[in-house]
Design an enzyme around this catalytic site. Structure first.
Site, PDB file in Angstrom:
ATOM      1  N   CYS A 250      -0.068   3.524   2.602  1.00  0.00           N
ATOM      2  CA  CYS A 250      -0.242   4.113   4.049  1.00  0.00           C
ATOM      3  C   CYS A 250      -0.534   2.424   4.352  1.00  0.00           C
ATOM      4  CB  CYS A 250      -1.829   4.535   4.709  1.00  0.00           C
ATOM      5  SG  CYS A 250      -3.583   3.781   3.620  1.00  0.00           S
ATOM      6  N   SER A 251      -1.552   1.670   4.830  1.00  0.00           N
ATOM      7  CA  SER A 251      -1.063  -0.039   5.124  1.00  0.00           C
ATOM      8  C   SER A 251      -2.787  -0.858   5.055  1.00  0.00           C
ATOM      9  CB  SER A 251      -1.060  -0.228   6.705  1.00  0.00           C
ATOM     10  OG  SER A 251      -2.005   0.616   7.202  1.00  0.00           O
ATOM     11  N   CYS A 252      -3.012  -0.477   3.105  1.00  0.00           N
ATOM     12  CA  CYS A 252      -4.063  -1.114   3.228  1.00  0.00           C
ATOM     13  C   CYS A 252      -3.412  -2.929   3.228  1.00  0.00           C
ATOM     14  CB  CYS A 252      -4.732  -0.522   1.997  1.00  0.00           C
ATOM     15  SG  CYS A 252      -5.220   0.533   2.318  1.00  0.00           S
TER      16      CYS A 252
ATOM     17  N   CYS B 104       1.072  -1.153  -0.084  1.00  0.00           N
ATOM     18  CA  CYS B 104       0.068   0.098   0.243  1.00  0.00           C
ATOM     19  C   CYS B 104       1.089   1.095   0.280  1.00  0.00           C
ATOM     20  CB  CYS B 104      -0.738   0.159   1.346  1.00  0.00           C
ATOM     21  SG  CYS B 104      -1.596   1.999   1.366  1.00  0.00           S
TER      22      CYS B 104
HETATM   23 FE    FE Z   1      -3.723   2.071   3.133  1.00  0.00          FE
END
Ligand code: FE
Length: 231
Positions: free
Chosen positions: A135-137, A132
């Protein structure tokens, strides 16, 4: 469905960033799964939790249960079951590749951050890797919470600019003929890699095969274990 970009052995396309439609992401500031590396963010989260608790909107015990659920009960073992079933059941594999979320839901792995999971299959000529960039999906119902490195800025940028270098750092080399595809997760679409079934596992049950499936092999930063590693 198109990947973020295709990184062919011959080099890196210059189209990567321009293909990256940030506007499509709907990444807001309320990204509740994004534990930023910034301690300021952690402090703000803590402050918010305190205020919400004091006002009676949030039960800290319920929050703890939610976090504990994703840390211990929901995790890469779910994804491993999905992969092992796909390895042993061709019809399931077809359904999984056609509609990841629906096929995963057949195993009752449903929930937050898993509403739209797309499964991408590794082959001898193509390796898939998930990131991602913003961010951190991450597909929570099958992999649990993302590892710290997945959320780190170096991974998020290098997965795109130098995927082969990232894989090297993770300890494996792909054949130069193998194309690497990097998939950029968003709040809407999460990706799960279906790794290749290791050789020497003919006749293995799905249960036994699941022990070979590592978390990283489902992110694309690793490979499944070899049969001798689980003796
Ligand atoms: Fe994300």
């Amino acid at each position: 469905m198109q990947p973020l970009d295709t990184v062919a052995p011959s080099g890196l396309s210059s189209a990567i960033m321009s293909n990256h439609h940030h506007d499509d992401h709907h990444h807001g500031h309320h990204h509740d799964h994004d534990h930023s590396e910034l301690s300021e963010t952690e402090l703000r989260v803590r402050a918010l939790e305190t205020i919400l608790t004091q006002k009676g909107y949030v039960d800290p015990a319920a929050l703890d249960v939610l976090i504990e659920t994703y840390e211990t009960k929901v995790g890469p073992r779910n994804g491993a079951q999905v992969v092992a079933k796909a390895w042993t059941d061709p019809a399931y594999r077809q359904r999984l590749l056609a509609d990841g979320s629906a096929a995963i839901a057949e195993l009752d792995y449903v929930g937050r951050q898993g509403e739209h999971i797309v499964v991408v299959e590794n082959t001898p000529s193509r390796h898939n890797m998930v990131v991602c960039t913003l961010c951190s999906c991450y597909p929570w119902p099958v992999l649990g919470l993302p590892p710290v490195w997945y959320k780190s800025a170096p991974y998020r940028s290098r997965a795109v600019s130098d995927p082969r270098g990232v894989l090297h750092d993770f300890g494996f080399e792909l054949s130069p003929e193998t194309e690497i595809r990097v998939w950029d997760s968003t709040a809407e679409i999460r990706y799960l890699v279906l790794p290749m079934r290791p050789a020497g596992t003919d006749g293995w049950s799905a249960e036994r095969l699941a022990d070979l499936v590592t978390r990283d092999s489902m992110i694309g930063t690793g490979l499944p274990k070899q049969p001798h590693e689980v003796a």
